[in-house]
Design a protein around this motif. Structure first.
Motif, mmCIF file in Angstrom:
data_model
loop_
_atom_site.group_PDB
_atom_site.id
_atom_site.type_symbol
_atom_site.label_atom_id
_atom_site.label_comp_id
_atom_site.label_asym_id
_atom_site.label_seq_id
_atom_site.Cartn_x
_atom_site.Cartn_y
_atom_site.Cartn_z
ATOM 1 N N ARG A 1 18.104 83.715 -10.885
ATOM 2 C CA ARG A 1 18.361 83.969 -12.305
ATOM 3 C C ARG A 1 19.011 85.315 -12.558
ATOM 4 O O ARG A 1 19.616 85.528 -13.600
ATOM 5 N N ASN A 2 18.843 86.246 -11.637
ATOM 6 C CA ASN A 2 19.417 87.585 -11.810
ATOM 7 C C ASN A 2 20.863 87.678 -11.333
ATOM 8 O O ASN A 2 21.431 88.760 -11.294
ATOM 9 N N GLY A 3 21.455 86.570 -10.979
ATOM 10 C CA GLY A 3 22.845 86.568 -10.540
ATOM 11 C C GLY A 3 23.028 86.948 -9.072
ATOM 12 O O GLY A 3 24.146 87.182 -8.630
ATOM 13 N N LEU B 1 29.507 81.604 -11.137
ATOM 14 C CA LEU B 1 28.870 82.863 -11.510
ATOM 15 C C LEU B 1 29.903 83.801 -12.121
ATOM 16 O O LEU B 1 31.075 83.795 -11.720
ATOM 17 N N PRO B 2 29.487 84.599 -13.116
ATOM 18 C CA PRO B 2 30.442 85.542 -13.731
ATOM 19 C C PRO B 2 30.904 86.578 -12.713
ATOM 20 O O PRO B 2 30.114 87.066 -11.909
ATOM 21 N N GLY B 3 32.188 86.884 -12.749
ATOM 22 C CA GLY B 3 32.766 87.879 -11.857
ATOM 23 C C GLY B 3 33.130 87.349 -10.491
ATOM 24 O O GLY B 3 33.597 88.116 -9.642
ATOM 25 N N ARG C 1 16.692 77.231 2.475
ATOM 26 C CA ARG C 1 16.003 77.082 1.200
ATOM 27 C C ARG C 1 14.685 77.846 1.177
ATOM 28 O O ARG C 1 14.254 78.319 0.128
ATOM 29 N N ALA C 2 14.021 77.973 2.336
ATOM 30 C CA ALA C 2 12.714 78.612 2.368
ATOM 31 C C ALA C 2 12.802 80.138 2.433
ATOM 32 O O ALA C 2 11.902 80.831 1.965
ATOM 33 N N HIS C 3 13.883 80.666 3.020
ATOM 34 C CA HIS C 3 13.946 82.112 3.258
ATOM 35 C C HIS C 3 15.116 82.799 2.555
ATOM 36 O O HIS C 3 15.354 83.979 2.789
ATOM 37 N N SER C 4 15.870 82.100 1.713
ATOM 38 C CA SER C 4 17.076 82.701 1.161
ATOM 39 C C SER C 4 16.777 83.843 0.204
ATOM 40 O O SER C 4 17.674 84.619 -0.122
ATOM 41 N N GLN C 5 15.534 83.959 -0.252
ATOM 42 C CA GLN C 5 15.207 85.041 -1.179
ATOM 43 C C GLN C 5 14.651 86.268 -0.464
ATOM 44 O O GLN C 5 14.254 87.226 -1.126
#
Length: 806
Positions: A618-620, A592-594, A648-652
């Motif tokens: 997608r938003n970094g 990832l950048p930065g 995987r199910a709750h990381s967002q």
């Protein structure tokens, strides 16, 4: 020679005990000038030392001096700190300030002889104001406030009385415990108080088995939304209401005795006040079994406290852990000896000494188990049965122990041996059958111990003068036990100080007595067996020895094959667990950048269950997880697989602490048993970092500008532990050049060849290398691990995740 050795050992034990009392001491003299003191009333002190009751026992009185002050001289070990409060003999009459708030604990460090002068002008029972709940009161009372005053009572049962707006002005003032007045402060002192300070004595309510109690409290804003704990000590059943809303039910309340279910809730219950001002506690309470009040020190009613929820949970956990450990240790040791010697008696019934000894150890095990079982009881009946069981087991343990000793000295049990047994049994039945002496249970118990001490003295003299081989072993065991009992008596009399915080140490003599008698019986059995062997024919003996050798060889061969098969199976299981663990890890590190990221996992010989993972959208937005499952092998691998699926199910999800709470609840529902998962979750969004922790070591944050390292400490419990545990998260901004180190406990708990743990050295090590690239940091840390442990094997997985911000 043996007697001289025995006398030397006894002398050394006596000197050791006396040395505890002869250490350097300082005398702390406390002088109190007290106002508003009732006529013929006195000043008392209660504090942290054993002689001051350790906050729970009777308060120690001060002596009145010629200058109208009250004083007491307290010996304290130099270097200790004395912490105390001033009362009039009861917690409900302790010293308060002019606003009626309890004074904070007085403290004095013992460096030399010191005199402390205090002025006390007000007492808690002389203030008639409202019950105030504030942070200041909690701090002054050690975060435990007893709700003892301003209760009102109404007999009967009406569900509308739970509402906060009920007019209870005509209700009867009452003390909720409703004890017999013999347990309260002497009425004479209360009557001798001046009219200006005399408090009207609440009339005892007419109790018909059920009624309602109400208490209005005034909550200070400092305690609003603060997690408090509710403690309820009762002998009946209750329903607790706050502002008309039911909080808890302890048992089943009923106006009919047959429908009532009594329950003692020993765990703290959470309570939160959502607004300042007046709140109303209402208690619907029933207790119909009042005939047993002579056995119940609490009384017909109940006592209620508010405390600090986190402290209460910690104290309850420590109490259960301590009592469970004591139950296990002091019950398993005599029970093991009981089983062993019972088997010896079964195989050789002619030696009844083994039977007596097995029964004695069996009852010692029951006595030890019941001694620490009261903390787990939830009903009054269970509590009383424990008392009865403890008394009976004590009697039979002592009696059969005496029988065992008699059998080692005499060929046949003398009639004298049955006299103490009959006396002890009669005393126990007298305690159980006659209510007038039930409250003297402790006196009876210590009377039994005194009788046993007297008999120990006689048996010690008898065994030491016996011509039997090995009789000095019994003499040594009983002599040591006698010293322990003597020390226990002097300890309760306050003549000798305790060793550490232990006030009950007589049970430690049980293992010594058990071992000495067991050695003696085993040696006698061995000697008899040897004499029988000498009478066998030599040829037959040789034949048996040869057969025994062949049998042992076959058994050893079979055992060897079993061990080889078992080792092969364990090797396969470990390899499968290792493959499962490694398959759970991500194949590559996100780019990832930065950010620069590097990871490393060094597994131990046994799979420990370390885990790390990444998720970026997608938003970094980057989410990092690192965890460590308790246990080893396939169970740990299964836990890692479950966590990976949950990640995987709750990381967002938006909030990391909610993610941990959800995972913990799911793991508890999966019934892994005593298998838990420590976990840290980190979210990186541009220059903001949010971290939530569940039992993992603190993350290390390197500030490039200041060239310093900060620990991100979020104390919490692993996933799958306590239900409804509130996890926390922390968000902070990072600067270019900052570095974040996440690690498992295998690094800080790494031992070297000198058995030293790495521990806090991790901070200084990371500070030296934090300016490197992430991969260079990983390499340096792994090298440091190898250098530190040297040739010592690695016993736990070591995992690192390094994130550098560009």
């Amino acid at each position: 020679m043996k007697k001289q050795i025995l006398q030397l050992v006894s002398l050394l034990v006596i000197l050791l005990i006396m040395s505890c009392a002869w250490r350097d001491k300082a005398i702390i003299t406390i002088k109190v000038r007290a106002d508003n003191l009732p006529h013929r009333g006195g000043v008392h002190i209660v504090g942290s030392k054993n002689m001051l009751g350790r906050w729970v026992k009777d308060h120690k009185p001060l002596s009145q001096q010629a200058d109208s002050t009250w004083s007491i001289a307290i010996p304290v070990q130099i270097g200790d700190t004395l912490e105390f409060k001033i009362t009039r003999g009861h917690w409900r009459s302790e010293a308060v300030d002019s606003a009626g708030v309890e004074l904070p604990n007085f403290r004095v460090a013992a460096r030399h002889d010191t005199t402390i002068s205090l002025d006390v002008n007000y007492w808690a029972d002389q203030f008639f104001g409202p019950t105030v709940i504030s942070k200041r009161r909690f701090e002054n009372k050690g975060w435990t406030i007893e709700l003892a005053k301003n209760w009102k009572f109404h007999a009967g049962d009406d569900s509308t009385w739970a509402a906060s707006d009920v007019d209870d002005s005509d209700w009867q003032p009452v003390q909720t415990h409703m004890r017999d007045r013999r347990g309260d402060r002497a009425p004479r002192e209360r009557e001798d108080q001046p009219d200006s300070t005399r408090r009207p004595r609440p009339q005892r309510p007419q109790w018909d088995g059920i009624g309602w109690f109400r208490l209005r409290v005034y909550v200070d804003s400092s305690i609003v939304f603060f997690p408090l704990s509710l403690h309820m000590r009762q002998n009946g059943a209750s329903e607790i209401y706050l502002d008309g809303e039911k909080l808890y039910s302890f048992g089943k309340v009923s106006s009919i005795a047959d429908f009532e279910k009594i329950y003692h809730e020993r765990n703290p219950k959470p309570v939160i006040f959502t607004s300042p001002g007046e709140h109303v506690f209402a208690v619907r309470y029933s207790f119909h079994d009042t005939d047993r009040l002579i056995d119940i020190p609490l009384g017909r009613g109940f006592d209620m406290w508010l405390g600090h929820l986190e402290n209460a949970i910690t104290a309850r956990t420590q109490l259960i852990r301590s009592f469970s450990f004591n139950q296990l240790v002091f019950a398993i040791i005599p029970l093991s000896f009981a089983v062993m010697h019972l088997l010896l008696f079964i195989f050789y019934p002619q030696n009844k000494n083994n039977l007596y000894y097995a029964l004695s150890m069996f009852f010692f095990a029951i006595m030890a188990y019941t001694q620490f079982g009261y903390v787990f009881t939830t009903t009054t009946g269970a509590f009383l049965w424990l008392i009865v069981l403890e008394l009976f087991s004590t009697v039979f343990a002592i009696a059969f122990g005496m029988f065992s000793v008699y059998a080692t000295i005499y060929k046949k049990l003398p009639r004298l041996a049955f006299i103490p047994f009959i006396v002890l049994v009669l005393v126990v039945f007298a305690v159980l059958l006659f209510e007038s002496i039930r409250n003297y249970f402790q006196i009876v118990l210590y009377g039994l111990l005194f009788i046993s001490i007297v008999e120990m003295v006689r048996m010690t003299i008898k065994s030491s003068t016996s011509n039997k081989e090995w009789s000095w072993i019994i003499s040594a065991g009983f002599t040591f036990t006698l010293l322990i009992f003597a020390y226990q008596s002097l300890l309760f009399l306050g003549i000798l100080p305790p060793i550490g915080d232990q006030m009950v140490i007589w049970m430690y003599s049980i293992p010594v007595l058990a071992i000495s008698l067991s050695i003696y019986i085993s040696l006698n059995f061995s000697r008899t067996h040897k004499e029988l062997k000498k009478q066998l024919d030599r040829v037959k003996q040789l034949s048996e020895e040869k057969l025994a050798q062949e049998r042992r060889a076959k058994e050893e061969e079979i055992q060897k094959r079993i061990l080889e098969a078992d080792n092969a199976r364990k090797t396969r299981e470990l390899e499968e667990a290792r493959k499962l663990q490694l398959s759970m890890l991500p194949k590559k590190v996100p780019q990832l950048p930065g950010l620069q990221i590097a990871v490393s996992m060094n597994t131990a010989t046994e799979v420990g269950g370390d885990y790390y993972d990444f998720y970026s959208d997608r938003n970094g937005l980057l989410t990092i997880a690192i965890g460590d499952a308790t246990g080893h092998g396939m169970k740990a691998g299964t836990m890692v697989a479950a966590i990976k699926s949950l990640f995987r199910a709750h990381s967002q999800s938006d909030y990391l602490h909610e993610i941990l709470a959800t995972w913990s609840q799911i793991i508890r529902q999966m019934n892994f048993g005593h298998l838990y998962m420590a976990m840290s979750v980190v979210r990186v969004e541009q220059n903001n970092v949010t971290i939530a922790n569940a039992g993992m070591p603190p993350a290390l944050w390197y500030h490039a500008g200041q060239k310093s390292v900060e620990e991100i400490v979020l104390k919490s419990m692993p996933l799958g532990g306590a239900s409804k545990f509130r996890y926390r998260e922390r968000t902070f901004a990072v600067e270019p050049g900052d570095t974040l180190l996440l690690m498992s406990d295998g690094f800080i708990e790494l031992f070297n060849e000198q058995n030293d743990m790495y521990d806090d050295r991790a901070i200084s090590t990371f500070q030296k290398i934090a300016h490197y690239t992430p991969q260079e940091i990983i390499n340096a840390l792994n090298h440091e691990c190898q250098v530190w442990r040297g040739d010592r094997a690695q016993h736990d997985d070591i995992t690192f995740v390094v994130v550098k911000f560009l």
